[in-house]
Design a protein around this motif. Sequence first.
Motif, PDB file in Angstrom:
ATOM      1  N   PHE A 217      -1.048  19.322   9.975  1.00 17.97           N
ATOM      2  CA  PHE A 217       0.205  19.050   9.240  1.00 17.97           C
ATOM      3  C   PHE A 217       0.513  17.541   9.286  1.00 17.97           C
ATOM      4  O   PHE A 217       0.962  16.930   8.342  1.00 17.97           O
ATOM      5  N   LEU A 218       0.561  17.030  10.573  1.00 15.56           N
ATOM      6  CA  LEU A 218       1.535  15.801  10.714  1.00 15.56           C
ATOM      7  C   LEU A 218       0.705  14.694  10.162  1.00 15.56           C
ATOM      8  O   LEU A 218       1.180  13.791   9.284  1.00 15.56           O
ATOM      9  N   LEU A 219      -0.820  14.455  10.305  1.00 19.37           N
ATOM     10  CA  LEU A 219      -1.298  13.278   9.819  1.00 19.37           C
ATOM     11  C   LEU A 219      -1.401  12.987   8.074  1.00 19.37           C
ATOM     12  O   LEU A 219      -0.723  12.022   7.631  1.00 19.37           O
ATOM     13  N   PRO A 220      -1.846  14.183   7.387  1.00 13.18           N
ATOM     14  CA  PRO A 220      -1.543  13.958   6.274  1.00 13.18           C
ATOM     15  C   PRO A 220      -0.268  13.813   5.489  1.00 13.18           C
ATOM     16  O   PRO A 220       0.022  13.135   4.649  1.00 13.18           O
ATOM     17  N   THR A 221       0.827  14.536   6.274  1.00 12.68           N
ATOM     18  CA  THR A 221       2.060  14.346   5.600  1.00 12.68           C
ATOM     19  C   THR A 221       2.625  13.056   5.706  1.00 12.68           C
ATOM     20  O   THR A 221       3.328  12.375   5.040  1.00 12.68           O
ATOM     21  N   ALA A 222       2.367  12.705   7.015  1.00 14.67           N
ATOM     22  CA  ALA A 222       2.646  11.319   7.314  1.00 14.67           C
ATOM     23  C   ALA A 222       2.170  10.302   6.240  1.00 14.67           C
ATOM     24  O   ALA A 222       3.080   9.339   5.868  1.00 14.67           O
ATOM     25  N   ILE A 223       0.926  10.504   5.970  1.00 11.18           N
ATOM     26  CA  ILE A 223       0.225   9.453   5.072  1.00 11.18           C
ATOM     27  C   ILE A 223       1.134   9.687   3.678  1.00 11.18           C
ATOM     28  O   ILE A 223       1.130   8.731   2.828  1.00 11.18           O
ATOM     29  N   ALA A 224       0.934  10.848   3.442  1.00 13.33           N
ATOM     30  CA  ALA A 224       1.459  11.270   1.827  1.00 13.33           C
ATOM     31  C   ALA A 224       3.017  10.662   1.513  1.00 13.33           C
ATOM     32  O   ALA A 224       3.202  10.054   0.781  1.00 13.33           O
ATOM     33  N   SER A 225       3.826  11.032   2.732  1.00 22.35           N
ATOM     34  CA  SER A 225       5.126  10.794   2.335  1.00 22.35           C
ATOM     35  C   SER A 225       5.356   9.196   2.676  1.00 22.35           C
ATOM     36  O   SER A 225       6.266   8.520   1.837  1.00 22.35           O
ATOM     37  N   GLY A 226       4.622   8.866   3.476  1.00 19.52           N
ATOM     38  CA  GLY A 226       4.412   7.251   3.524  1.00 19.52           C
ATOM     39  C   GLY A 226       4.257   6.425   2.190  1.00 19.52           C
ATOM     40  O   GLY A 226       4.708   5.420   1.710  1.00 19.52           O
ATOM     41  N   TYR A 227       2.983   6.944   1.591  1.00 18.55           N
ATOM     42  CA  TYR A 227       2.698   6.484   0.261  1.00 18.55           C
ATOM     43  C   TYR A 227       3.778   6.692  -0.783  1.00 18.55           C
ATOM     44  O   TYR A 227       4.201   5.641  -1.425  1.00 18.55           O
ATOM     45  N   LEU A 228       4.415   8.090  -0.568  1.00 19.16           N
ATOM     46  CA  LEU A 228       5.368   8.124  -1.799  1.00 19.16           C
ATOM     47  C   LEU A 228       6.436   6.882  -1.549  1.00 19.16           C
ATOM     48  O   LEU A 228       7.252   6.349  -2.564  1.00 19.16           O
ATOM     49  N   THR A 229       6.945   6.976  -0.337  1.00 17.73           N
ATOM     50  CA  THR A 229       8.256   6.244  -0.049  1.00 17.73           C
ATOM     51  C   THR A 229       7.915   4.668  -0.278  1.00 17.73           C
ATOM     52  O   THR A 229       8.636   3.818  -0.896  1.00 17.73           O
TER      53      THR A 229
END
Lengths: 172, 513
Positions: free
Chosen positions: A91-103
């Motif tokens: 969960f953590l790595l993909p979520t960090a990347i995806a939400s980082g990209y969106l923000t």
Amino acid sequence: MSDRVFGGIGLALAIFYAWAAAGIQESFLTDEVGPKVFPWIIATVLGLSSLWCLLKPDPNPDWPSLGRLAEIGLAALVLAAYAEALPVFGFLLPTAIASGYLTWRLGSKPLESVVIGVLTALGIYLIFRSLLGLSLPREGVELAIDRFFSALGDTFDGSGDAAEPTTAPSGD
Amino acid sequence: MDLLANLGDGFLIAMTWQNLLLALMGCFLGTIMGALPGLGPSNGVAILIPLAFTLGLGPTPSLILLTSVYYGAMYGGRISSILLNIPGDEPAMMTCLDGYPMAQKGRAGEALALSGIASFVGAFFATWGLVLLAPQLVRVALLFGPAEYFALFTLAFATLGGIAATNQAKSAFAAALGLGLAMIGVDTQTGVPRLTFGEVHLYDGIDFLIAIVGLFALSEVFVFIEHRGTTRDISTKAPPAIGRIVPSWSLIRSCIPTMGRTTVLGFIAGVLPGAGASLGSFISYSMEKRLVDKEKTFGTGDPRGVAAPEAGNNAAAGGALVPMLALGVPGSGTTAVLLAVLLALNITPGPLLFTQNPDVVWGLIAALFIGNVMLLAMNIPMVGLFTRVLLIPPRILMPVVAMISFVGIYGISGSPFELLMMVGFGLMGWVLRKLDVPLVPVILGTLLGNEMEVNFRRAVEISNGDYGVLVGSPLAIGLWTVALVGFVLPILVGGRIKRRMHMSRDEEGALSD
């Protein structure tokens, strides 16, 4: 113009839908109406309303610039990749990347985005997994966090404290 | 007196610690979601459904949580209207007219508190209306056979756009799209797969939760990406100072007649198909303006202009629950989402709900009362906290919303296929919104599609293949007539009403700026 394109696509969709409905295999034991009639009614409504848009279009909406359009597409692609990555990388790595990209794309500065991404991922994991016990994809880091919390839960249980068993995830 | 006994039982159900805690949490979360621009009641409830579902809450607790969110969001919508002149959701639009001028005069705190009280009055009496009216409607609903139900579903779709709908062709398109999506999967009557194109994942049909979360929550993220850095970017405004929070008694007293009238009007608007909360607050405001605005102070920060739409829209929100619970046919977008909650919990709303699951119905109604009191108690002292929420920039908020949507859907499906489908729905929602195609009929279609078809087929089956049965009773004919009128009328007068709604907003907005 947009509405004419929309109506055209809608009409094609309606015809395709009606055709696909015609291909529904009927079983030998069927009711009076059968499984095809209602989809055909739907296709008719779809077709008629599309035809209306084709013939009497509304004024065009303000479409964003081509660059913006591409950006929306890219965001969708990132989210799609995120969906595929979840079961593989936890969960953590993909979520960090995806939400980082969106923000980042919503206007955060690059370095800020990294921090926001990591915090978002951690926060969601802690609330939804560690606190509420939701099932989320887990790999190395996630399992370590879970073990930490279940150990914490055990300590509380051991000391005879009335720790709620539901809040501590089982460390399977 | 049966009624009071039932209500008492409801309170017994709702008064457990767990349920009270859930109601408190729901009210709190809901207010925040309503206050945040871009996260209205529909979005808020939508992203929380899968979560409530995967947390393994029972039907009554989940319902209590989610309706508290719904009511909370209705309360919260006014906060950004008053402070930023940006309605948190459509019904809160009319609150901008007098709320924002009041805030500019340094009376933001008073406006917030007054609107909180007006919301409470509207919602409280509307809940009583629900208690009294829903059981009566149930009695009528028992006369409905399959043909009448089919007509009723059609009526719901025909009137969903409301009297202010701009383009009925697009509403019809949206409904057909939703119904079409609902057909995918194995046919419940004969067991043959339909429109699945051999994809095994589709045999169970498309889970409506995926459609709801994608269309409402994810499409919002795309909208924010589209608007970043333009004039429609809302992150640049700073809220004004709050000022004094407790309004004087004389101020409240001067608004009591207004609240009374608009509560009744709003409730009626909520119960009627096709009106909903937006129209409820609009007609409340215009009626009050005509009745009491002798000094022409409406639009310049008249407290009555704040109380009227707030009481109206909250009363309408309560009223909209009447047809949803008693007939299983929602009258507005948010009640459609609440219907999704019930269906996800395997509860079929409608007349039988009151006899089969009285605990759910009365527990829910009791929870509404409790939630209301909580919201009032929470909103007045804590309004400062909620206004601070407005300072969270969307660039941080929207990714969180997107990720929580994924978490929820992953929790119920556990496979990337459903997540991909959700992203697809998100994009589709964005395109449809751009083209002014309403999303609520799509949702309602995916929700009700199978039920509608079942009634259609059952009616024809019972009459041995005679399609005439669909218009075979006076009741059915009556429903078809209302559906037809409800569909055609907006084509004739809809543009004018919509224009007037926007005109009054623009005109008076211009005065205050």
